[in-house]
Motif scaffolding. Sequence first.
Motif, short mmCIF file in Angstrom:
data_model
loop_
_atom_site.label_atom_id
_atom_site.label_comp_id
_atom_site.label_asym_id
_atom_site.label_seq_id
_atom_site.Cartn_x
_atom_site.Cartn_y
_atom_site.Cartn_z
N GLU A 247 0.84 -1.20 0.00
CA GLU A 247 0.00 0.00 0.00
C GLU A 247 0.88 1.25 0.00
OE1 GLU A 247 -2.55 -0.32 3.40
OE2 GLU A 247 -3.36 -2.27 2.77
N LYS A 248 0.44 2.27 -0.69
CA LYS A 248 1.24 3.49 -0.85
C LYS A 248 1.59 4.16 0.48
CE LYS A 248 3.24 6.15 -3.92
NZ LYS A 248 4.28 5.62 -4.81
N PRO A 249 0.63 4.29 1.42
CA PRO A 249 0.99 4.94 2.70
C PRO A 249 2.04 4.18 3.49
CG PRO A 249 -1.40 4.86 2.42
CD PRO A 249 -0.81 4.00 1.35
N ARG B 28 4.15 0.17 -3.72
CA ARG B 28 3.77 0.64 -5.06
C ARG B 28 2.35 1.19 -5.11
NH1 ARG B 28 3.52 -2.64 -9.68
NH2 ARG B 28 3.81 -0.69 -10.81
N GLY B 29 1.53 0.80 -4.14
CA GLY B 29 0.14 1.22 -4.19
C GLY B 29 -0.69 0.29 -5.06
N ILE B 30 -0.43 -1.01 -4.91
CA ILE B 30 -1.12 -2.00 -5.75
C ILE B 30 -1.89 -2.99 -4.88
CG2 ILE B 30 0.94 -3.48 -5.85
CD1 ILE B 30 0.11 -4.18 -8.73
N LEU B 31 -3.10 -3.31 -5.31
CA LEU B 31 -3.94 -4.28 -4.62
C LEU B 31 -3.56 -5.67 -5.10
CD1 LEU B 31 -6.42 -4.64 -2.70
CD2 LEU B 31 -7.84 -4.57 -4.76
N LEU B 32 -3.32 -6.57 -4.17
CA LEU B 32 -2.78 -7.89 -4.54
C LEU B 32 -3.64 -8.60 -5.58
CD1 LEU B 32 -0.14 -9.02 -3.41
CD2 LEU B 32 -1.47 -10.60 -2.04
N GLY B 33 -4.94 -8.57 -5.40
CA GLY B 33 -5.81 -9.30 -6.31
C GLY B 33 -6.32 -8.49 -7.48
N GLY C 49 9.11 0.45 -5.08
CA GLY C 49 7.94 0.19 -4.25
C GLY C 49 7.55 -1.26 -4.18
N ALA C 50 8.31 -2.15 -4.86
CA ALA C 50 8.09 -3.59 -4.69
C ALA C 50 8.47 -3.98 -3.26
CB ALA C 50 8.91 -4.37 -5.70
N VAL C 51 7.98 -5.12 -2.80
CA VAL C 51 8.20 -5.55 -1.43
C VAL C 51 8.89 -6.91 -1.41
CG1 VAL C 51 7.10 -6.19 0.77
CG2 VAL C 51 6.19 -4.27 -0.57
N LEU C 52 9.97 -7.00 -0.65
CA LEU C 52 10.64 -8.28 -0.38
C LEU C 52 10.28 -8.70 1.05
CD1 LEU C 52 14.31 -7.71 -1.68
CD2 LEU C 52 12.40 -8.73 -2.91
N VAL C 53 9.80 -9.92 1.20
CA VAL C 53 9.50 -10.47 2.53
C VAL C 53 10.44 -11.65 2.76
CG1 VAL C 53 7.76 -11.45 4.05
CG2 VAL C 53 7.08 -9.80 2.30
N ASP C 54 11.35 -11.52 3.71
CA ASP C 54 12.34 -12.57 3.96
C ASP C 54 11.97 -13.37 5.19
OD1 ASP C 54 14.54 -14.20 4.09
OD2 ASP C 54 15.99 -12.61 3.69
N VAL C 55 11.37 -14.54 4.96
CA VAL C 55 10.97 -15.39 6.09
C VAL C 55 12.17 -16.18 6.61
CG1 VAL C 55 9.23 -17.06 6.89
CG2 VAL C 55 8.70 -15.56 4.98
N PRO D 267 -3.93 -8.17 -11.51
CA PRO D 267 -3.50 -8.37 -10.12
C PRO D 267 -2.00 -8.17 -9.98
CG PRO D 267 -3.80 -10.49 -11.18
CD PRO D 267 -4.24 -9.44 -12.19
N ALA D 268 -1.53 -8.15 -8.74
CA ALA D 268 -0.09 -8.06 -8.48
C ALA D 268 0.60 -9.36 -8.88
CB ALA D 268 0.13 -7.79 -7.00
N LYS D 269 1.87 -9.23 -9.22
CA LYS D 269 2.69 -10.40 -9.51
C LYS D 269 3.51 -10.74 -8.27
CE LYS D 269 6.41 -12.25 -12.41
NZ LYS D 269 7.27 -12.04 -13.59
#
Length: 374
Positions: free
Chosen positions: A150-152, A156-161, A261-267, A168-170
């Motif tokens: 989400e932009k705030p 990027r301000g993109i809805l996943l679905g 604005g892409a997101v990396l999630v490192d589990v 949709p988001a990739k």
Amino acid sequence: MIIGVPKEIKNNENRVALTPGGAKELIKRGHQVYVQSTAGIGSGFSDDEYKAVGVNLLPTIEETYAIAEMIMKVKEPIEAEYPLIKENQLLFTYFHFASYEPLTMAMIEQKSICLAYETVEKVDRSLPLLIPMSEVAGRMATQEGAKFLEKPMGGRGILLGGVPGVKPAKVIVIGGGIVGTQATKIAAGMGADVTIMDIDLYRLRQLDDIMPANVKTMVSSEHNIREEIKDADMVVGAVLIPGAKAPHLITKDMLSTMRKGAVLVDVAVDQGGCFETTKPTTHAEPVFEVDGVMHYCVANMPGAVPYTSTLALTNATLPYAIQLADKGWEKACRDNEELKKGLNIISGDVVYKAVADAFGLEYKDIEETLLANA
């Protein structure tokens, strides 16, 4: 056996190692359970619930460590706890030694017995005490990644679905194990365009059979990762090498090719992270930005949903805790190969090869070490 359950003091860690129900099972078998006062509050369990099943409450963490033969925790001890740990005291918790040398050296110095949840291993190579938290973390990875798109929040301000008429988001998920599968399920359920990558073709065939049509499978290689992340909105790192440091599959130079604005999630952050730019974050400050790409690297992700996580964890750890308490750690580990593989450090000796290799430490054969402690 005298079992101690201290309150977790890591940033925003609200889980507790033992539910009142789990404590009752140990008490029924003649063991004494001491829980630090308010240890269960964050997970929704009051002191009164522990007292009702026969738990002894202690006011301080110091008293809890001092009285216990076995300490049950959720997260690894942090620096303030190191001096509280006694020689030959059994610690049964997540350690992730290979990602943090100071913890490893401290446990060697304290000469404690370190039995790590994450390396208890079944004959089929599954990790029964890692699975429940991996399931939680995998599902949360997509949930949190979607929030930070989400932009705030800096994304990027993109809805996943997406919505009708808008793509949709990739989402790219690297790793087809428990974490990756759960992350993929949630991302697919939210309507994203998902690609899950793994080096194991057999696993990819399994995933191809069970996943919905908006999930594609792909062999994981440096070339494929480089190409796929260029137009990705979210990448979930879900790679695990049991007990060892995670490999860096996304390097810093790759970030410049990604969307801003892409997101990396490192589990895999507990094991050092599978992105070169990973550094551990907390629930209080979960993200940071590198080259315009948001990084979510919270090291205790399941701690944000402690009620669910605590129940799931106790379900998995309790049968092993009962064996350790009933037999003592030496006999329990001789009798149960799964528990034996959980031993990482015994009274100053490193008995798990991946940990020794991570820091160039001397590795002691576990069979010889157990025999010496007989």
